[in-house]
Design an enzyme around this catalytic site. Structure first.
Site, PDB file in Angstrom:
ATOM      1  N   GLY A  11     -28.114 -57.891 -59.610  1.00 56.17           N
ATOM      2  CA  GLY A  11     -29.118 -58.732 -58.957  1.00 56.17           C
ATOM      3  C   GLY A  11     -29.581 -59.800 -59.924  1.00 56.17           C
ATOM      4  N   GLN A  16     -35.389 -65.849 -63.349  1.00 55.56           N
ATOM      5  CA  GLN A  16     -34.663 -65.390 -64.546  1.00 55.56           C
ATOM      6  C   GLN A  16     -33.809 -66.493 -65.166  1.00 55.56           C
ATOM      7  OE1 GLN A  16     -33.272 -61.553 -62.489  1.00 55.56           O
ATOM      8  NE2 GLN A  16     -33.483 -60.934 -64.629  1.00 55.56           N
ATOM      9  N   CYS A  63     -32.821 -54.556 -66.680  1.00 51.17           N
ATOM     10  CA  CYS A  63     -33.096 -55.932 -66.261  1.00 51.17           C
ATOM     11  C   CYS A  63     -32.364 -56.871 -67.204  1.00 51.17           C
ATOM     12  CB  CYS A  63     -34.598 -56.204 -66.304  1.00 51.17           C
ATOM     13  SG  CYS A  63     -35.026 -57.851 -65.731  1.00 51.17           S
ATOM     14  N   LEU A  64     -31.702 -57.869 -66.644  1.00 47.71           N
ATOM     15  CA  LEU A  64     -30.953 -58.824 -67.473  1.00 47.71           C
ATOM     16  C   LEU A  64     -31.876 -59.605 -68.401  1.00 47.71           C
ATOM     17  CD1 LEU A  64     -28.428 -60.135 -64.788  1.00 47.71           C
ATOM     18  CD2 LEU A  64     -27.945 -58.572 -66.695  1.00 47.71           C
ATOM     19  N   HIS A  86     -37.077 -54.604 -57.053  1.00 41.19           N
ATOM     20  CA  HIS A  86     -37.043 -55.127 -58.431  1.00 41.19           C
ATOM     21  C   HIS A  86     -36.974 -56.664 -58.402  1.00 41.19           C
ATOM     22  CE1 HIS A  86     -35.252 -54.951 -62.707  1.00 41.19           C
ATOM     23  NE2 HIS A  86     -34.989 -56.185 -62.318  1.00 41.19           N
ATOM     24  N   GLU A  87     -36.119 -57.216 -57.533  1.00 42.42           N
ATOM     25  CA  GLU A  87     -35.960 -58.683 -57.455  1.00 42.42           C
ATOM     26  C   GLU A  87     -37.203 -59.336 -56.860  1.00 42.42           C
ATOM     27  OE1 GLU A  87     -33.726 -59.665 -59.213  1.00 42.42           O
ATOM     28  OE2 GLU A  87     -32.390 -57.953 -59.203  1.00 42.42           O
ATOM     29  N   HIS A 121     -39.808 -59.819 -59.374  1.00 40.64           N
ATOM     30  CA  HIS A 121     -39.574 -60.985 -60.247  1.00 40.64           C
ATOM     31  C   HIS A 121     -40.224 -62.243 -59.658  1.00 40.64           C
ATOM     32  CE1 HIS A 121     -36.989 -59.836 -63.585  1.00 40.64           C
ATOM     33  NE2 HIS A 121     -36.102 -59.247 -62.800  1.00 40.64           N
TER      34      HIS A 121
END
Ligand code: GNR
Ligand code: NI
Length: 175
Positions: free
Chosen positions: A46, A51, A100-101, A142-143, A146
């Site tokens: 994702g 991000q 998480c990236l 989660h997204e 963000h």
């Protein structure tokens, strides 16, 4: 398609509330392409626009595990969510180890509602609603977090979160 630079904690763009997308035009279609390319390259399952430093309410996902029957390769199942809203959360909760990236190398258990319904616009500008469970439901939450400047480490104890942020700051200084 351009692979964009992923922003790491403690970059301030990760703490901003993103703005709704008013018009689905070529710029937004290019952004979706770039986000998918960046997510696959990372690799991740994702990616939210914030991000890569774009403060718009949009994220992409691909949680596909299905393999193609012809050659055994994993088929891509890209999904794009514009102006997403969660319209229903299950009472039941489940725990996944999240990563998480924007916080590379950190994986921690997070408890969230097991199932959610999410309403969003697709790239054609049509409103869609899907019900999800399992990893997809966790990823959607989660997204969506963000887009509101919330990170999975916010669900950990203050002590754990502070340690993670300190470690990230130290890593950035060395880089
Ligand atoms: O790649 C990712 N894996 C993942 C695993 C468990 C729960 C959430 C995620 S999302 C993450 C990519 C990312 O940072 N998206 O914002
Ligand atoms: Ni993330």
């Amino acid at each position: 398609m351009t692979i964009r630079e992923i922003k790491f904690v403690p970059e301030s763009c990760l703490r901003e509330k993103c703005a709704p997308i008013e018009d689905i035009n070529d710029e937004i279609r290019k952004l979706a392409d770039d986000m998918l390319a960046t997510m696959y390259d990372a690799p991740g399952i994702g990616l939210a626009a914030s991000q890569i430093g774009v403060l718009k309410r949009m994220f992409v996902l691909d949680v596909a595990e299905r393999e193609s029957e012809e050659n055994g390769s994993v088929e891509k199942e890209p999904m794009v969510f514009i102006n997403p809203e969660i319209t229903w959360f299950s009472e039941e909760k489940s725990t996944y180890q999240e990563g998480c990236l924007s916080i590379p190398g950190v994986y921690e258990d997070v408890e969230r509602p097991s199932e959610v319904r999410v309403s969003f616009l697709n790239l054609e500008g049509e409103r869609q609603e899907i019900e999800s469970g399992g990893l997809l439901a966790t990823c959607i939450q989660h997204e969506l977090d963000h887009l509101n400047g919330v990170l999975f480490i916010d669900y950990l104890s203050r002590l754990k979160r502070d340690r993670i942020v300190k470690k990230m700051i130290k890593q950035q200084k060395q880089a």
